[in-house]
Design a protein around this motif. Structure first.
Motif, PDB file in Angstrom:
ATOM      1  N   ILE A 353       0.860  -1.182   0.000  1.00 29.52           N
ATOM      2  CA  ILE A 353       0.000   0.000   0.000  1.00 29.52           C
ATOM      3  C   ILE A 353       0.897   1.232   0.000  1.00 29.52           C
ATOM      4  CG2 ILE A 353      -1.855   1.250   1.221  1.00 29.52           C
ATOM      5  CD1 ILE A 353      -3.018  -1.416   1.180  1.00 29.52           C
ATOM      6  N   GLY A 354       0.607   2.168  -0.905  1.00 29.30           N
ATOM      7  CA  GLY A 354       1.347   3.427  -0.916  1.00 29.30           C
ATOM      8  C   GLY A 354       0.594   4.436  -0.060  1.00 29.30           C
ATOM      9  N   LEU A 355       0.079   5.470  -0.728  1.00 28.74           N
ATOM     10  CA  LEU A 355      -0.709   6.483  -0.023  1.00 28.74           C
ATOM     11  C   LEU A 355      -1.979   5.837   0.523  1.00 28.74           C
ATOM     12  CD1 LEU A 355      -0.495   9.571   0.418  1.00 28.74           C
ATOM     13  CD2 LEU A 355      -1.889   9.864  -1.637  1.00 28.74           C
ATOM     14  N   TYR A 356      -2.343   6.216   1.745  1.00 27.54           N
ATOM     15  CA  TYR A 356      -3.570   5.680   2.333  1.00 27.54           C
ATOM     16  C   TYR A 356      -4.308   6.790   3.056  1.00 27.54           C
ATOM     17  CZ  TYR A 356      -6.853   2.850   4.980  1.00 27.54           C
ATOM     18  OH  TYR A 356      -8.007   2.329   5.502  1.00 27.54           O
ATOM     19  N   HIS A 357      -5.540   7.062   2.630  1.00 28.64           N
ATOM     20  CA  HIS A 357      -6.355   8.076   3.312  1.00 28.64           C
ATOM     21  C   HIS A 357      -7.802   7.596   3.400  1.00 28.64           C
ATOM     22  CE1 HIS A 357      -8.750  11.719   3.909  1.00 28.64           C
ATOM     23  NE2 HIS A 357      -7.742  12.037   4.693  1.00 28.64           N
ATOM     24  N   PRO A 358      -8.199   7.081   4.572  1.00 28.74           N
ATOM     25  CA  PRO A 358      -9.574   6.604   4.713  1.00 28.74           C
ATOM     26  C   PRO A 358     -10.544   7.770   4.908  1.00 28.74           C
ATOM     27  CG  PRO A 358      -8.379   6.297   6.769  1.00 28.74           C
ATOM     28  CD  PRO A 358      -7.397   6.885   5.789  1.00 28.74           C
ATOM     29  N   PRO A 359     -11.809   7.584   4.524  1.00 27.59           N
ATOM     30  CA  PRO A 359     -12.808   8.634   4.719  1.00 27.59           C
ATOM     31  C   PRO A 359     -13.180   8.764   6.193  1.00 27.59           C
ATOM     32  CG  PRO A 359     -13.862   6.672   3.856  1.00 27.59           C
ATOM     33  CD  PRO A 359     -12.385   6.390   3.897  1.00 27.59           C
ATOM     34  N   GLY A 360     -13.829   9.869   6.533  1.00 26.25           N
ATOM     35  CA  GLY A 360     -14.273  10.093   7.911  1.00 26.25           C
ATOM     36  C   GLY A 360     -15.550  10.907   7.925  1.00 26.25           C
ATOM     37  N   GLY A 361     -15.774  11.587   9.012  1.00 28.04           N
ATOM     38  CA  GLY A 361     -16.966  12.427   9.134  1.00 28.04           C
ATOM     39  C   GLY A 361     -18.132  11.702   9.769  1.00 28.04           C
ATOM     40  N   LEU A 405     -16.953   6.924  -0.376  1.00 27.23           N
ATOM     41  CA  LEU A 405     -16.191   6.181  -1.392  1.00 27.23           C
ATOM     42  C   LEU A 405     -15.325   7.144  -2.204  1.00 27.23           C
ATOM     43  CD1 LEU A 405     -18.951   3.684  -2.652  1.00 27.23           C
ATOM     44  CD2 LEU A 405     -16.786   3.017  -1.556  1.00 27.23           C
ATOM     45  N   GLY A 406     -15.869   8.339  -2.471  1.00 28.28           N
ATOM     46  CA  GLY A 406     -15.128   9.352  -3.226  1.00 28.28           C
ATOM     47  C   GLY A 406     -13.906   9.862  -2.487  1.00 28.28           C
ATOM     48  N   GLU A 407     -13.935   9.817  -1.164  1.00 24.40           N
ATOM     49  CA  GLU A 407     -12.793  10.279  -0.358  1.00 24.40           C
ATOM     50  C   GLU A 407     -11.710   9.230  -0.202  1.00 24.40           C
ATOM     51  OE1 GLU A 407     -13.624  11.644   3.655  1.00 24.40           O
ATOM     52  OE2 GLU A 407     -15.408  12.683   2.926  1.00 24.40           O
ATOM     53  N   TYR A 408     -12.074   7.965  -0.346  1.00 20.33           N
ATOM     54  CA  TYR A 408     -11.160   6.866   0.033  1.00 20.33           C
ATOM     55  C   TYR A 408      -9.977   6.792  -0.942  1.00 20.33           C
ATOM     56  CZ  TYR A 408     -10.716   2.751   3.092  1.00 20.33           C
ATOM     57  OH  TYR A 408     -10.335   1.867   4.076  1.00 20.33           O
TER      58      TYR A 408
END
Ligand code: MV4
Length: 446
Positions: A353-361, A405-408
């Motif tokens: 896995i390279g960049l990883y940014h899970p959604p939140g809010g 999903l758009g943020e993930y």
């Protein structure tokens, strides 16, 4: 309450159990294979033990290593998670025989539900509706033919040791029953080492709806509503939601009451799920799962109940903290299973896995054990994350799902996120109009 729990699993479910333990003041022991030394479930646990080589058969399924790890770390109890040894009655018995608590039902209940014929007979005798069929094993072709004539074609021949879709054969007419019967028996023998089969009326377009239950050692049983798990491909679920868009409140209450009454009479202990096929307003029991399930978070979202915490409390001999009237279903939740796979071919895609940014809010939960720089190993299930959204209505949950999903961002490995995006745009899914065969047509179209 336990002081220390050994978690006999890996990945997101090991982390999920660890989180419940920490919130209860319980220390955790992680176990891992040589391939999982850098895994997040190992990093977060209070202690860890390497239990074998990368293949699960050498490590996560190695009962002697697991029991040694529990002994040397002084654990009080073992949580099996899902998959692996979670529904292995012999393992549950070994855990008990070595003086540990198995966080799950009794070995006898695991064994009863592991055999699909005894499971069906047990719940049928307690008032749960089942699929019409042979009511027991069918041992010769003449009997198979007789049962099929009685219930009417098409029929489905199933292995009593089966489940999860393996070892099933449809016979559309009397011409097909002989071949279907002998093939089903042969496949059951080679897959499960047991050629026992039974016969059911084949339901052509059902939904797959399951009911979550919790039962303590004091005779208290509650249900936590239903989940719709119809969106599957080759018996692998892709997305689950709660409550099912197909049920009204009266149907939900009725099946919930039927199930809790049966589970109470069985003397079942812990968390469990009764799986049903639902067609033309009728429920038909098919199987029971005696473990926590992958999709349990959608139920947690709409009930506010921590199912793993309840499993641990029940195993420690504590009573359920609430009665049925204390439980209300609030809003709507959807879970997407995110696999490291090609989203069109479903070929596993392990890697770094390279960049990883899970959604939140608000209303967004991610259950995952991956991180930037982590290498997804090729040896295990390709599930790398579960995205769970909760909204006041199904539409709010859907809008939130598209947003999340758009943020993930998951770089470096292919994932099923693009498939989930396409799914959330489809009018049939948006309207909740689908059955167990719908997704396979959807992914076949492209
Ligand atoms: C059925 C059925 C239709 N009629 N039983 C597949 C998995 C196994 N656990 C039970 N399965 C089915 N049993 C009768 N009498 C159709 C299936 C089935 C299915 C069930 C749930 C979710 C997805 C499925 C996909 C194909 C077949």
């Amino acid at each position: 309450m336990f002081d220390k729990v050994l978690i006999a699993n890996r990945g997101e479910i090991a982390l999920r159990v660890h989180r419940a333990c920490k919130e209860m003041g319980i220390a955790t022991v992680a176990v891992h294979s040589t391939a999982d030394a850098e895994a997040m479930h190992v990093r977060l646990a209070d202690e860890s033990v390497c239990i074998g080589e990368a293949p699960a058969a050498s490590s996560y399924l190695n009962t002697a290593s697991l029991l040694s790890a529990a002994t040397i770390t002084g654990a009080d109890a073992i949580h099996p998670g899902y998959g692996l040894l979670s529904e292995n009655a012999e393992f549950a018995q070994m855990v008990v025989d070595h003086g540990f608590v198995f966080i799950g039902p009794s070995p006898d209940h695991i064994r009863m539900m592991g055999d699909k014929i005894t499971a069906k007979e047990a719940v049928r005798s307690l008032g749960v509706p089942v699929v019409p069929g042979s009511d027991g094993a069918v041992r010769d072709e003449a009997r198979a033919r007789g049962v099929a004539e009685e219930i009417g074609y098409p029929v489905l021949i199933k292995a009593s040791s089966g489940g999860g879709g393996r070892g099933m054969k449809v016979a559309a007419s009397a011409d097909e029953i002989g071949a279907a019967f002998s093939t089903a028996r042969a496949e059951a023998k080679s897959n499960f080492g047991n050629d026992e089969v039974y016969i059911e009326k084949y339901l052509a377009r059902p939904r797959h709806i399951e009911i979550q239950v919790l039962a303590d050692g004091f005779g208290n049983v509650v249900h936590l509503g239903d989940r719709d798990c119809s969106l599957q491909r080759r018996h692998q679920k892709l997305l689950e939601e709660a409550p099912s868009p197909a049920l009204n409140a009266a149907e939900r209450a009725a099946i919930g009451q039927t199930v809790t009454s049966a589970i109470g009479k069985l003397g079942y202990l812990g968390a469990g799920t009764l799986e049903f096929l639902y067609e033309d307003g009728e429920f038909y029991f098919i199987e029971m799962n005696t473990r926590v399930q992958v999709e349990h978070p959608v139920t947690e979202a709409i009930t506010g109940i921590d199912i793993v915490r309840e499993q641990i409390r029940i195993a420690a001999g504590l009573p359920l903290g609430y009665a049925q009237e204390d439980i209300s279903l609030s809003g709507h939740a959807i879970e997407c299973r995110i696999n490291a796979e090609n989203p069109e071919t479903f070929v596993p895609a392990p890697g770094r896995i390279g960049l990883y940014h899970p959604p939140g809010g608000l209303g967004v939960r991610v259950d995952s054990a991956i991180y930037a720089g982590y290498t997804v190993p090729p040896y295990y299930d390709s599930l790398i994350a579960k995205l769970i959204v909760h909204g006041r209505t199904r539409n709010e949950a859907l809008m939130r799902l598209r947003r999340a999903l758009g943020e993930y961002v998951i770089e470096g490995v292919e994932t099923t996120i693009p498939l989930h995006v396409r799914l959330t745009e489809d009018p049939n899914f948006v309207n909740g109009v689908y059955d167990i065969h719908w997704l396979e047509r959807f992914v076949g179209l492209k």
